[in-house]
Design a protein around this motif. Structure first.
Motif, PDB file in Angstrom:
ATOM      1  N   THR A  85       5.874  -3.366 -11.021  1.00 61.85           N
ATOM      2  CA  THR A  85       5.062  -3.948  -9.959  1.00 61.85           C
ATOM      3  C   THR A  85       4.060  -2.933  -9.444  1.00 61.85           C
ATOM      4  O   THR A  85       4.289  -1.719  -9.510  1.00 61.85           O
ATOM      5  CB  THR A  85       5.926  -4.419  -8.767  1.00 61.85           C
ATOM      6  N   LEU A  86       2.960  -3.451  -8.932  1.00 60.06           N
ATOM      7  CA  LEU A  86       1.985  -2.643  -8.206  1.00 60.06           C
ATOM      8  C   LEU A  86       1.636  -3.402  -6.939  1.00 60.06           C
ATOM      9  O   LEU A  86       1.279  -4.585  -6.999  1.00 60.06           O
ATOM     10  CB  LEU A  86       0.723  -2.377  -9.021  1.00 60.06           C
ATOM     11  N   PHE A  87       1.784  -2.732  -5.809  1.00 61.57           N
ATOM     12  CA  PHE A  87       1.444  -3.284  -4.505  1.00 61.57           C
ATOM     13  C   PHE A  87       0.425  -2.356  -3.880  1.00 61.57           C
ATOM     14  O   PHE A  87       0.590  -1.131  -3.883  1.00 61.57           O
ATOM     15  CB  PHE A  87       2.700  -3.372  -3.626  1.00 61.57           C
ATOM     16  N   SER A  88      -0.662  -2.912  -3.343  1.00 62.54           N
ATOM     17  CA  SER A  88      -1.687  -2.115  -2.671  1.00 62.54           C
ATOM     18  C   SER A  88      -2.094  -2.827  -1.389  1.00 62.54           C
ATOM     19  O   SER A  88      -2.263  -4.040  -1.377  1.00 62.54           O
ATOM     20  CB  SER A  88      -2.906  -1.945  -3.588  1.00 62.54           C
ATOM     21  N   MET A  93       4.777  -1.025   2.443  1.00 65.80           N
ATOM     22  CA  MET A  93       5.809  -2.048   2.377  1.00 65.80           C
ATOM     23  C   MET A  93       7.150  -1.396   2.012  1.00 65.80           C
ATOM     24  O   MET A  93       8.196  -1.923   2.325  1.00 65.80           O
ATOM     25  CB  MET A  93       5.438  -3.108   1.334  1.00 65.80           C
ATOM     26  N   PHE A  94       7.107  -0.261   1.344  1.00 65.99           N
ATOM     27  CA  PHE A  94       8.298   0.428   0.848  1.00 65.99           C
ATOM     28  C   PHE A  94       9.157  -0.519   0.015  1.00 65.99           C
ATOM     29  O   PHE A  94      10.308  -0.797   0.320  1.00 65.99           O
ATOM     30  CB  PHE A  94       9.100   1.064   1.993  1.00 65.99           C
ATOM     31  N   VAL A  95       8.550  -0.983  -1.073  1.00 66.49           N
ATOM     32  CA  VAL A  95       9.195  -1.937  -1.983  1.00 66.49           C
ATOM     33  C   VAL A  95      10.493  -1.341  -2.516  1.00 66.49           C
ATOM     34  O   VAL A  95      10.533  -0.180  -2.941  1.00 66.49           O
ATOM     35  CB  VAL A  95       8.246  -2.287  -3.150  1.00 66.49           C
ATOM     36  N   ASP A  96      11.563  -2.139  -2.471  1.00 64.65           N
ATOM     37  CA  ASP A  96      12.829  -1.668  -3.033  1.00 64.65           C
ATOM     38  C   ASP A  96      13.578  -2.733  -3.833  1.00 64.65           C
ATOM     39  O   ASP A  96      14.560  -2.425  -4.498  1.00 64.65           O
ATOM     40  CB  ASP A  96      13.745  -1.074  -1.959  1.00 64.65           C
ATOM     41  N   LYS A 118       1.311   6.416  -3.124  1.00 60.92           N
ATOM     42  CA  LYS A 118       0.213   7.330  -2.810  1.00 60.92           C
ATOM     43  C   LYS A 118      -0.785   6.666  -1.881  1.00 60.92           C
ATOM     44  O   LYS A 118      -0.829   5.448  -1.756  1.00 60.92           O
ATOM     45  CB  LYS A 118      -0.460   7.836  -4.074  1.00 60.92           C
ATOM     46  N   VAL A 119      -1.595   7.507  -1.251  1.00 59.74           N
ATOM     47  CA  VAL A 119      -2.652   7.058  -0.361  1.00 59.74           C
ATOM     48  C   VAL A 119      -3.974   7.361  -1.036  1.00 59.74           C
ATOM     49  O   VAL A 119      -4.177   8.443  -1.573  1.00 59.74           O
ATOM     50  CB  VAL A 119      -2.586   7.777   1.008  1.00 59.74           C
ATOM     51  N   ASP A 127      -6.360   3.104   1.515  1.00 59.89           N
ATOM     52  CA  ASP A 127      -5.363   2.126   1.099  1.00 59.89           C
ATOM     53  C   ASP A 127      -4.192   2.840   0.424  1.00 59.89           C
ATOM     54  O   ASP A 127      -4.350   3.893  -0.191  1.00 59.89           O
ATOM     55  CB  ASP A 127      -5.954   1.111   0.123  1.00 59.89           C
ATOM     56  N   ILE A 128      -3.025   2.247   0.542  1.00 58.07           N
ATOM     57  CA  ILE A 128      -1.837   2.800  -0.105  1.00 58.07           C
ATOM     58  C   ILE A 128      -1.535   2.004  -1.363  1.00 58.07           C
ATOM     59  O   ILE A 128      -1.978   0.860  -1.509  1.00 58.07           O
ATOM     60  CB  ILE A 128      -0.623   2.789   0.855  1.00 58.07           C
ATOM     61  N   SER A 129      -0.804   2.616  -2.271  1.00 56.16           N
ATOM     62  CA  SER A 129      -0.325   1.879  -3.438  1.00 56.16           C
ATOM     63  C   SER A 129       1.110   2.295  -3.718  1.00 56.16           C
ATOM     64  O   SER A 129       1.492   3.443  -3.500  1.00 56.16           O
ATOM     65  CB  SER A 129      -1.207   2.109  -4.661  1.00 56.16           C
TER      66      SER A 129
END
Length: 190
Positions: A85-88, A93-96, A118-119, A127-129
């Motif tokens: 997955t990639l979230f930006s 969100m701290f995907v877990d 990363k930022v 933006d963060i990813s």
């Protein structure tokens, strides 16, 4: 001519951006990308990736995007099915976890430890990813092959996002799994 080129600049920029997102692997079948062994890899690892499936689409004025794709890795000793997955966004969100609802069956997978967070990006920005890898089961992959309906939920410590997949999305997943199962994997999904 100059006015025409100025008007075309946004379109050319978008095309260049889209081209840079194309996987570096070779397309070998519909919705299947292949990256062969690296000359430095003593395990003879082969990587097969599926097409991206949006969880949250990029829209004008949106605060981010999220997508996933399936991946199959095969070496001399090991075969693994994965979801990447990639979230930006503007906020973490701290995907877990990731959950899938395939027809009426729920499949839940935990992220591997040490996700990439990363930022900013190559062009700067704030933006963060977050990139996560989930080891998925062959039972889940087999369920997709006969799925009529499917939903995905990307779960973080702060929130979650979900989406009902379209028939086209399910077909992309089916194309990938079918190809790997019939032409690549030593361990069939039977």
């Amino acid at each position: 001519m100059v006015k025409y080129l100025i008007k075309m600049m946004p379109i050319l920029f978008i095309l260049a951006l889209l081209y840079s997102c194309v996987p570096s692997a070779n397309t070998i079948a519909p919705d299947v990308y292949f990256k062969g062994p690296d000359k430095f890899d003593t395990n003879n690892t082969k990587v097969y990736s599926g097409s991206d499936i949006n969880i949250k689409s990029v829209t004008f004025g949106s605060t981010g995007f999220a997508f996933f794709y399936l991946r199959f890795t095969q070496s001399d000793e090991l075969e693994t099915w994965q979801a990447w997955t990639l979230f930006s966004s503007k906020d973490w969100m701290f995907v877990d976890k990731i959950k899938f609802l395939v027809d009426k069956e729920v499949y839940e997978f935990d992220s591997l430890s040490e996700p990439i967070r990363k930022v900013g990006g190559e062009l700067g920005g704030s933006d963060i990813s977050e990139r996560n890898i989930f080891i998925i089961s062959s039972k889940f992959c087999k369920a997709i092959l006969s799925a009529n309906a499917m939903s995905v939920r990307l779960i973080g410590q702060n929130s979650y996002i979900d989406r009902d997949l379209s028939k086209e999305d399910i077909q992309k997943l089916t194309n990938f799994i079918s190809y790997v199962d019939t032409k690549v994997s030593r361990t069939k999904l039977n």
